[in-house]
Scaffold this motif. Structure first.
Motif, mmCIF file in Angstrom:
data_model
loop_
_atom_site.group_PDB
_atom_site.id
_atom_site.type_symbol
_atom_site.label_atom_id
_atom_site.label_comp_id
_atom_site.label_asym_id
_atom_site.label_seq_id
_atom_site.Cartn_x
_atom_site.Cartn_y
_atom_site.Cartn_z
ATOM 1 N N ILE A 59 -4.424 -12.344 -12.675
ATOM 2 C CA ILE A 59 -4.962 -13.152 -11.582
ATOM 3 C C ILE A 59 -3.865 -14.036 -10.981
ATOM 4 O O ILE A 59 -3.755 -14.175 -9.747
ATOM 5 C CB ILE A 59 -6.135 -14.014 -12.078
ATOM 6 N N ALA A 60 -3.037 -14.621 -11.845
ATOM 7 C CA ALA A 60 -1.946 -15.471 -11.343
ATOM 8 C C ALA A 60 -1.000 -14.679 -10.447
ATOM 9 O O ALA A 60 -0.557 -15.180 -9.400
ATOM 10 C CB ALA A 60 -1.189 -16.085 -12.524
ATOM 11 N N MET A 61 -0.693 -13.442 -10.829
ATOM 12 C CA MET A 61 0.177 -12.600 -10.008
ATOM 13 C C MET A 61 -0.498 -12.249 -8.688
ATOM 14 O O MET A 61 0.126 -12.305 -7.618
ATOM 15 C CB MET A 61 0.540 -11.334 -10.772
ATOM 16 N N ILE A 62 -1.770 -11.863 -8.749
ATOM 17 C CA ILE A 62 -2.491 -11.506 -7.530
ATOM 18 C C ILE A 62 -2.561 -12.696 -6.585
ATOM 19 O O ILE A 62 -2.421 -12.562 -5.358
ATOM 20 C CB ILE A 62 -3.902 -11.000 -7.875
ATOM 21 N N ASN A 63 -2.767 -13.885 -7.136
ATOM 22 C CA ASN A 63 -2.903 -15.088 -6.314
ATOM 23 C C ASN A 63 -1.616 -15.470 -5.589
ATOM 24 O O ASN A 63 -1.643 -16.303 -4.687
ATOM 25 C CB ASN A 63 -3.388 -16.257 -7.165
ATOM 26 N N GLU A 64 -0.515 -14.866 -5.991
ATOM 27 C CA GLU A 64 0.744 -15.108 -5.291
ATOM 28 C C GLU A 64 0.938 -14.157 -4.117
ATOM 29 O O GLU A 64 1.930 -14.260 -3.388
ATOM 30 C CB GLU A 64 1.925 -14.971 -6.259
ATOM 31 N N SER A 65 -0.003 -13.204 -3.955
ATOM 32 C CA SER A 65 0.134 -12.180 -2.933
ATOM 33 C C SER A 65 -0.756 -12.464 -1.733
ATOM 34 O O SER A 65 -1.750 -13.176 -1.826
ATOM 35 C CB SER A 65 -0.248 -10.808 -3.512
ATOM 36 N N THR A 66 -0.386 -11.883 -0.606
ATOM 37 C CA THR A 66 -1.257 -11.844 0.557
ATOM 38 C C THR A 66 -1.910 -10.474 0.571
ATOM 39 O O THR A 66 -1.230 -9.453 0.516
ATOM 40 C CB THR A 66 -0.467 -12.062 1.856
ATOM 41 N N ILE A 67 -3.219 -10.429 0.629
ATOM 42 C CA ILE A 67 -3.929 -9.180 0.392
ATOM 43 C C ILE A 67 -4.817 -8.802 1.560
ATOM 44 O O ILE A 67 -5.084 -9.610 2.454
ATOM 45 C CB ILE A 67 -4.782 -9.282 -0.882
ATOM 46 N N GLU A 68 -5.243 -7.567 1.548
ATOM 47 C CA GLU A 68 -6.195 -7.047 2.514
ATOM 48 C C GLU A 68 -7.569 -6.940 1.849
ATOM 49 O O GLU A 68 -7.662 -6.836 0.628
ATOM 50 C CB GLU A 68 -5.757 -5.655 2.980
ATOM 51 N N PRO A 69 -8.649 -6.957 2.633
ATOM 52 C CA PRO A 69 -9.965 -6.688 2.047
ATOM 53 C C PRO A 69 -9.968 -5.335 1.352
ATOM 54 O O PRO A 69 -9.220 -4.429 1.723
ATOM 55 C CB PRO A 69 -10.898 -6.698 3.263
ATOM 56 N N MET A 70 -10.796 -5.185 0.341
ATOM 57 C CA MET A 70 -10.798 -3.961 -0.460
ATOM 58 C C MET A 70 -12.207 -3.480 -0.716
ATOM 59 O O MET A 70 -13.124 -4.278 -0.921
ATOM 60 C CB MET A 70 -10.079 -4.210 -1.792
ATOM 61 N N GLN A 71 -12.363 -2.155 -0.702
ATOM 62 C CA GLN A 71 -13.608 -1.510 -1.089
ATOM 63 C C GLN A 71 -13.351 -0.712 -2.366
ATOM 64 O O GLN A 71 -12.358 0.003 -2.461
ATOM 65 C CB GLN A 71 -14.093 -0.546 -0.013
ATOM 66 N N MET A 72 -14.225 -0.842 -3.348
ATOM 67 C CA MET A 72 -14.078 -0.058 -4.568
ATOM 68 C C MET A 72 -15.440 0.371 -5.067
ATOM 69 O O MET A 72 -16.479 -0.203 -4.698
ATOM 70 C CB MET A 72 -13.336 -0.845 -5.651
ATOM 71 N N VAL A 73 -15.442 1.376 -5.915
ATOM 72 C CA VAL A 73 -16.682 1.849 -6.527
ATOM 73 C C VAL A 73 -16.395 2.143 -7.991
ATOM 74 O O VAL A 73 -15.317 2.653 -8.339
ATOM 75 C CB VAL A 73 -17.235 3.102 -5.806
ATOM 76 N N ILE A 74 -17.335 1.777 -8.853
ATOM 77 C CA ILE A 74 -17.235 2.050 -10.280
ATOM 78 C C ILE A 74 -18.333 3.059 -10.619
ATOM 79 O O ILE A 74 -19.521 2.775 -10.424
ATOM 80 C CB ILE A 74 -17.409 0.771 -11.122
ATOM 81 N N LEU A 75 -17.954 4.224 -11.105
ATOM 82 C CA LEU A 75 -18.875 5.315 -11.374
ATOM 83 C C LEU A 75 -19.074 5.472 -12.876
ATOM 84 O O LEU A 75 -18.124 5.747 -13.601
ATOM 85 C CB LEU A 75 -18.328 6.622 -10.790
ATOM 86 N N LEU A 76 -20.292 5.285 -13.331
ATOM 87 C CA LEU A 76 -20.609 5.365 -14.755
ATOM 88 C C LEU A 76 -21.555 6.529 -15.024
ATOM 89 O O LEU A 76 -22.289 6.969 -14.145
ATOM 90 C CB LEU A 76 -21.244 4.052 -15.231
#
Length: 375
Positions: A59-76
């Protein structure tokens, strides 16, 4: 297409418009840094300290980045019993991340494994068509490899969880390492056994077509054999039904030479070992199990199952969205670097295993309640 298939298609129709609720904003093309605010996990003797610390570092690494919105799906494979904590963890992580996405799967598995496998491949195709930026999947095995590779070819990173498709181009696998998990189950049982000779019946997987189940079974067999006992594998019958499974175990126990002195169940249907022992007339045989099914817990409280081994399903589900998010924002190599304390090789994330003795049921239940996945 079956009714289940139509329902899944309808769910994917919502994929582009349904956002998980969380503390983050995903509007705009690129967002401000420092936006993930994760609530601390309550401390417990069962809290996986290194795993929790690794998530915080990611999370600390991600918080240092500028990001784009993301779509994901988790298939179980399922959304209840064993997979319910996985779904809970994945949904919570997506909420914290503020991504758009769904956790999908039937509420009941089909009695026909081929149908379930085909439907899961359809889910992957639908995720590609819906514009997913990342896919987490609990696959059936190599039968899903082509669909996974198709997603990767379309620029969509895929992370497997619980079970793997090592022959595919998936980015990472998240879960317990099955050979060592099976070995741990064997080591848990050994102190409960009389001196050899004796047979240990392993409710596991014989065929190599399901690599994860086979690896776990081999791990248990190696420990049992090295200790001087005779391992005997009874094939776990997931689709043939409980009565068939128990009757098969009964026959193997009654024909075993030397006699069965212990039993190991390696999957979430481990509680059937108690039924098999009763049917064969050896109710006092020591049994250790896998997972935390309610029936397993009931038998533990009765003293019939001495210990169980849980795969931290909640953390399997929880970690995958963060990994997919990390791959998108800081890249796969940087994500691997953060995950290094949990990595086994270049592409397997080992979340570890909890050994829960029957006397620790209440303590473990309290831990599950604290993280919101209690029985």
């Amino acid at each position: 297409m079956t009714m289940i298939g139509r329902c899944w298609t309808a769910a994917f129709g919502l994929l582009l418009t349904t956002a998980a609720c969380g503390s983050s904003d995903t509007a705009g093309a690129g967002t401000d840094v420092g936006r993930i605010d994760r609530a601390p996990t309550p401390a417990s003797e069962f809290t996986p300290v290194e795993l929790e610390a690794t998530v915080d570092r990611l999370i600390a690494m991600i918080n240092e980045s500028t990001i784009e919105p993301m779509q994901m799906v988790i298939l179980l494979k399922n959304l209840d019993t064993f997979f319910e904590p996985i779904a809970t963890g994945a949904s919570r992580a997506m909420g914290e991340l503020g991504v758009t996405g769904n956790v999908l799967g039937p509420t009941d598995q089909s009695g026909d494994p081929t149908t379930s496998q085909d439907l899961q491949n359809q889910q992957i195709e639908q995720a590609i068509a819906a514009g997913a930026d990342g896919i987490g999947i609990s696959p059936y095995g190599d039968i899903n490899a082509a669909a996974v590779d198709d997603a990767v070819a379309n620029g969509i990173p895929v992370v497997t969880l619980d079970t793997d498709v090592a022959t595919s181009k998936r980015s990472l696998y998240v879960g317990a390492l099955n050979t060592s998990a099976g070995a741990t189950a064997g080591e848990t049982l050994l102190p409960m056994l009389p001196p050899p000779p004796g047979t240990v019946l392993i409710h596991g997987n014989i065929g190599s077509d399901w690599g994860d189940g086979h690896a776990r079974t081999q791990g248990a067999m190696q420990v049992v054999k090295a200790a001087g006992y005779t391992p005997l594998v009874s094939q776990a019958a997931f689709f043939a039904g409980e009565a068939f499974d128990v009757d098969w175990m009964k026959g193997q126990i009654q024909s075993a030479d030397p006699p069965v002195v212990g039993m190991i169940g390696l999957f979430n249907i481990s509680y059937r070992c108690v039924m098999g022992a009763d049917a064969a007339g050896i109710p006092d045989v020591p049994i250790v199990a896998f997972d935390f099914d309610l029936r397993t817990v009931d038998y533990m409280r009765q003293g019939r199952i001495k210990a169980t081994h849980t795969q931290r399903q909640y953390y399997e589900g929880y970690l995958v969205p963060y990994i997919l998010y990390g791959i998108r924002t800081i890249g796969l190599d940087a994500t691997r670097e953060v995950l290094a304390p949990l990595m086994d090789g270049d592409n397997r994330v080992n979340i570890g295993l909890d050994v829960v003795p029957s006397g620790k049921i209440d303590a473990y239940n309290s831990f599950l309640d604290e993280i919101g996945v209690g029985q």
